[in-house]
Design a protein around this motif. Sequence first.
Motif, PDB file in Angstrom:
ATOM      1  N   ARG A   1     -27.919 -54.959 -89.847  1.00 23.67           N
ATOM      2  CA  ARG A   1     -28.515 -54.966 -88.509  1.00 23.67           C
ATOM      3  C   ARG A   1     -28.966 -53.565 -88.123  1.00 23.67           C
ATOM      4  NH1 ARG A   1     -24.910 -55.493 -83.391  1.00 23.67           N
ATOM      5  NH2 ARG A   1     -24.349 -53.522 -84.322  1.00 23.67           N
ATOM      6  N   GLU A   2     -28.162 -52.560 -88.432  1.00 19.37           N
ATOM      7  CA  GLU A   2     -28.517 -51.178 -88.103  1.00 19.37           C
ATOM      8  C   GLU A   2     -29.756 -50.733 -88.865  1.00 19.37           C
ATOM      9  OE1 GLU A   2     -28.106 -47.889 -85.776  1.00 19.37           O
ATOM     10  OE2 GLU A   2     -26.904 -49.702 -85.683  1.00 19.37           O
ATOM     11  N   LYS A   3     -29.843 -51.066 -90.128  1.00 18.72           N
ATOM     12  CA  LYS A   3     -31.021 -50.717 -90.928  1.00 18.72           C
ATOM     13  C   LYS A   3     -32.280 -51.369 -90.367  1.00 18.72           C
ATOM     14  CE  LYS A   3     -28.741 -49.812 -95.354  1.00 18.72           C
ATOM     15  NZ  LYS A   3     -28.542 -50.306 -96.737  1.00 18.72           N
ATOM     16  N   GLN A   4     -32.183 -52.619 -89.930  1.00 19.14           N
ATOM     17  CA  GLN A   4     -33.331 -53.306 -89.327  1.00 19.14           C
ATOM     18  C   GLN A   4     -33.759 -52.617 -88.039  1.00 19.14           C
ATOM     19  OE1 GLN A   4     -32.277 -57.425 -88.845  1.00 19.14           O
ATOM     20  NE2 GLN A   4     -32.269 -57.826 -91.038  1.00 19.14           N
ATOM     21  N   PHE A   5     -32.795 -52.253 -87.213  1.00 10.96           N
ATOM     22  CA  PHE A   5     -33.092 -51.544 -85.968  1.00 10.96           C
ATOM     23  C   PHE A   5     -33.800 -50.227 -86.276  1.00 10.96           C
ATOM     24  CE2 PHE A   5     -31.787 -48.245 -82.909  1.00 10.96           C
ATOM     25  CZ  PHE A   5     -32.391 -48.739 -81.765  1.00 10.96           C
ATOM     26  N   LEU A   6     -33.246 -49.453 -87.184  1.00 10.71           N
ATOM     27  CA  LEU A   6     -33.807 -48.138 -87.501  1.00 10.71           C
ATOM     28  C   LEU A   6     -35.202 -48.238 -88.120  1.00 10.71           C
ATOM     29  CD1 LEU A   6     -30.582 -46.411 -88.849  1.00 10.71           C
ATOM     30  CD2 LEU A   6     -31.727 -45.992 -86.649  1.00 10.71           C
ATOM     31  N   ALA A   7     -35.474 -49.323 -88.830  1.00 11.00           N
ATOM     32  CA  ALA A   7     -36.793 -49.511 -89.437  1.00 11.00           C
ATOM     33  C   ALA A   7     -37.862 -49.822 -88.390  1.00 11.00           C
ATOM     34  CB  ALA A   7     -36.734 -50.635 -90.469  1.00 11.00           C
ATOM     35  N   ASN A   8     -37.438 -50.234 -87.197  1.00 13.03           N
ATOM     36  CA  ASN A   8     -38.389 -50.648 -86.162  1.00 13.03           C
ATOM     37  C   ASN A   8     -38.466 -49.719 -84.967  1.00 13.03           C
ATOM     38  OD1 ASN A   8     -39.499 -53.211 -87.167  1.00 13.03           O
ATOM     39  ND2 ASN A   8     -37.348 -53.795 -87.210  1.00 13.03           N
ATOM     40  N   VAL A   9     -37.793 -48.578 -85.023  1.00 13.94           N
ATOM     41  CA  VAL A   9     -37.802 -47.655 -83.887  1.00 13.94           C
ATOM     42  C   VAL A   9     -38.055 -46.228 -84.340  1.00 13.94           C
ATOM     43  CG1 VAL A   9     -36.184 -49.046 -82.516  1.00 13.94           C
ATOM     44  CG2 VAL A   9     -35.318 -47.155 -83.880  1.00 13.94           C
ATOM     45  N   GLU A  10     -38.550 -45.453 -83.399  1.00 12.26           N
ATOM     46  CA  GLU A  10     -38.599 -44.008 -83.552  1.00 12.26           C
ATOM     47  C   GLU A  10     -37.695 -43.444 -82.467  1.00 12.26           C
ATOM     48  OE1 GLU A  10     -41.613 -40.197 -83.146  1.00 12.26           O
ATOM     49  OE2 GLU A  10     -42.438 -42.221 -83.029  1.00 12.26           O
ATOM     50  N   ILE A  11     -36.639 -42.764 -82.861  1.00 10.69           N
ATOM     51  CA  ILE A  11     -35.701 -42.185 -81.904  1.00 10.69           C
ATOM     52  C   ILE A  11     -36.180 -40.777 -81.569  1.00 10.69           C
ATOM     53  CG2 ILE A  11     -33.320 -41.450 -81.492  1.00 10.69           C
ATOM     54  CD1 ILE A  11     -32.458 -43.668 -83.463  1.00 10.69           C
ATOM     55  N   HIS A  12     -36.423 -40.550 -80.280  1.00 12.39           N
ATOM     56  CA  HIS A  12     -36.905 -39.249 -79.820  1.00 12.39           C
ATOM     57  C   HIS A  12     -35.745 -38.343 -79.425  1.00 12.39           C
ATOM     58  CE1 HIS A  12     -40.768 -41.221 -79.837  1.00 12.39           C
ATOM     59  NE2 HIS A  12     -40.303 -42.122 -79.000  1.00 12.39           N
ATOM     60  N   ASP A  13     -34.717 -38.930 -78.825  1.00 13.82           N
ATOM     61  CA  ASP A  13     -33.577 -38.141 -78.371  1.00 13.82           C
ATOM     62  C   ASP A  13     -32.361 -39.056 -78.286  1.00 13.82           C
ATOM     63  OD1 ASP A  13     -32.365 -35.726 -77.411  1.00 13.82           O
ATOM     64  OD2 ASP A  13     -32.384 -36.579 -75.401  1.00 13.82           O
TER      65      ASP A  13
ATOM     66  N   LEU B   1     -23.578 -43.584 -74.575  1.00 14.37           N
ATOM     67  CA  LEU B   1     -24.689 -43.269 -75.456  1.00 14.37           C
ATOM     68  C   LEU B   1     -25.983 -43.356 -74.658  1.00 14.37           C
ATOM     69  CD1 LEU B   1     -25.379 -44.197 -79.036  1.00 14.37           C
ATOM     70  CD2 LEU B   1     -27.017 -45.006 -77.356  1.00 14.37           C
ATOM     71  N   SER B   2     -26.761 -42.302 -74.697  1.00 11.98           N
ATOM     72  CA  SER B   2     -28.096 -42.277 -74.085  1.00 11.98           C
ATOM     73  C   SER B   2     -29.103 -42.098 -75.208  1.00 11.98           C
ATOM     74  CB  SER B   2     -28.237 -41.118 -73.103  1.00 11.98           C
ATOM     75  OG  SER B   2     -27.299 -41.230 -72.069  1.00 11.98           O
ATOM     76  N   MET B   3     -30.122 -42.948 -75.216  1.00 16.49           N
ATOM     77  CA  MET B   3     -31.115 -42.871 -76.278  1.00 16.49           C
ATOM     78  C   MET B   3     -32.512 -43.070 -75.711  1.00 16.49           C
ATOM     79  SD  MET B   3     -31.581 -45.189 -79.769  1.00 16.49           S
ATOM     80  CE  MET B   3     -29.852 -45.159 -80.125  1.00 16.49           C
TER      81      MET B   3
ATOM     82  N   GLU C   1     -29.097 -46.359 -71.526  1.00 18.86           N
ATOM     83  CA  GLU C   1     -27.791 -45.734 -71.434  1.00 18.86           C
ATOM     84  C   GLU C   1     -26.780 -46.865 -71.505  1.00 18.86           C
ATOM     85  OE1 GLU C   1     -26.520 -42.023 -69.066  1.00 18.86           O
ATOM     86  OE2 GLU C   1     -26.175 -43.729 -67.735  1.00 18.86           O
ATOM     87  N   GLU C   2     -25.806 -46.723 -72.385  1.00 23.75           N
ATOM     88  CA  GLU C   2     -24.826 -47.784 -72.544  1.00 23.75           C
ATOM     89  C   GLU C   2     -23.425 -47.217 -72.711  1.00 23.75           C
ATOM     90  OE1 GLU C   2     -26.174 -50.104 -75.894  1.00 23.75           O
ATOM     91  OE2 GLU C   2     -25.724 -48.547 -77.326  1.00 23.75           O
ATOM     92  N   VAL C   3     -22.465 -48.023 -72.286  1.00 23.60           N
ATOM     93  CA  VAL C   3     -21.062 -47.709 -72.513  1.00 23.60           C
ATOM     94  C   VAL C   3     -20.678 -48.414 -73.810  1.00 23.60           C
ATOM     95  CG1 VAL C   3     -18.704 -47.989 -71.667  1.00 23.60           C
ATOM     96  CG2 VAL C   3     -20.560 -47.516 -70.051  1.00 23.60           C
ATOM     97  N   CYS C   4     -20.073 -47.672 -74.720  1.00 26.41           N
ATOM     98  CA  CYS C   4     -19.669 -48.195 -76.019  1.00 26.41           C
ATOM     99  C   CYS C   4     -18.143 -48.137 -76.097  1.00 26.41           C
ATOM    100  CB  CYS C   4     -20.262 -47.349 -77.136  1.00 26.41           C
ATOM    101  SG  CYS C   4     -22.036 -47.047 -76.984  1.00 26.41           S
ATOM    102  N   VAL C   5     -17.524 -49.272 -76.378  1.00 32.25           N
ATOM    103  CA  VAL C   5     -16.066 -49.355 -76.441  1.00 32.25           C
ATOM    104  C   VAL C   5     -15.671 -49.753 -77.867  1.00 32.25           C
ATOM    105  CG1 VAL C   5     -14.000 -50.477 -75.531  1.00 32.25           C
ATOM    106  CG2 VAL C   5     -15.964 -50.047 -74.019  1.00 32.25           C
ATOM    107  N   TYR C   6     -14.756 -48.988 -78.444  1.00 32.16           N
ATOM    108  CA  TYR C   6     -14.329 -49.183 -79.826  1.00 32.16           C
ATOM    109  C   TYR C   6     -12.817 -49.395 -79.887  1.00 32.16           C
ATOM    110  CZ  TYR C   6     -18.848 -47.007 -80.619  1.00 32.16           C
ATOM    111  OH  TYR C   6     -20.182 -46.717 -80.585  1.00 32.16           O
TER     112      TYR C   6
END
Length: 117
Positions: A53-65, A82-84, A97-102
């Motif tokens: 899933r992460e690879k698919q996301f990264l293949a479809n986005v350009e992360i600026h910050d 996390l702010s992206m 902006e999201e709250v990530c709980v682990y």
Amino acid sequence: MNTLPEIANRLTSLCNERKFVEAYTELYDDNAVSIDPNNNNEPITGLHNLIEREKQFLANVEIHDINVSDPIFAESYFSVILSMNFTVKGQERKTIEEVCVYKVENGKIISQQFFIG
């Protein structure tokens, strides 16, 4: 590295460096579960599925910050904000902006859940 603060700090560092797949490979349990509002909050189970899933996301986005906050802790849990700023192919640039709980057990992340405001 298997204390809660070590795992949390390593995850924060890898995410800020945009090394997301490496974070999964290094820090997550083989049976980890992810709950994400971008997946209708349907759980995704298994390290292989999370990495794909992460690879698919990264293949479809350009992360600026990207910026991941310092973690906060409660027993076997830690949380970060996390702010992206990114652009999905064919869409306008946006910021989330999201709250990530682990949750961590036996030195590995066993679950993650994301909350988008």
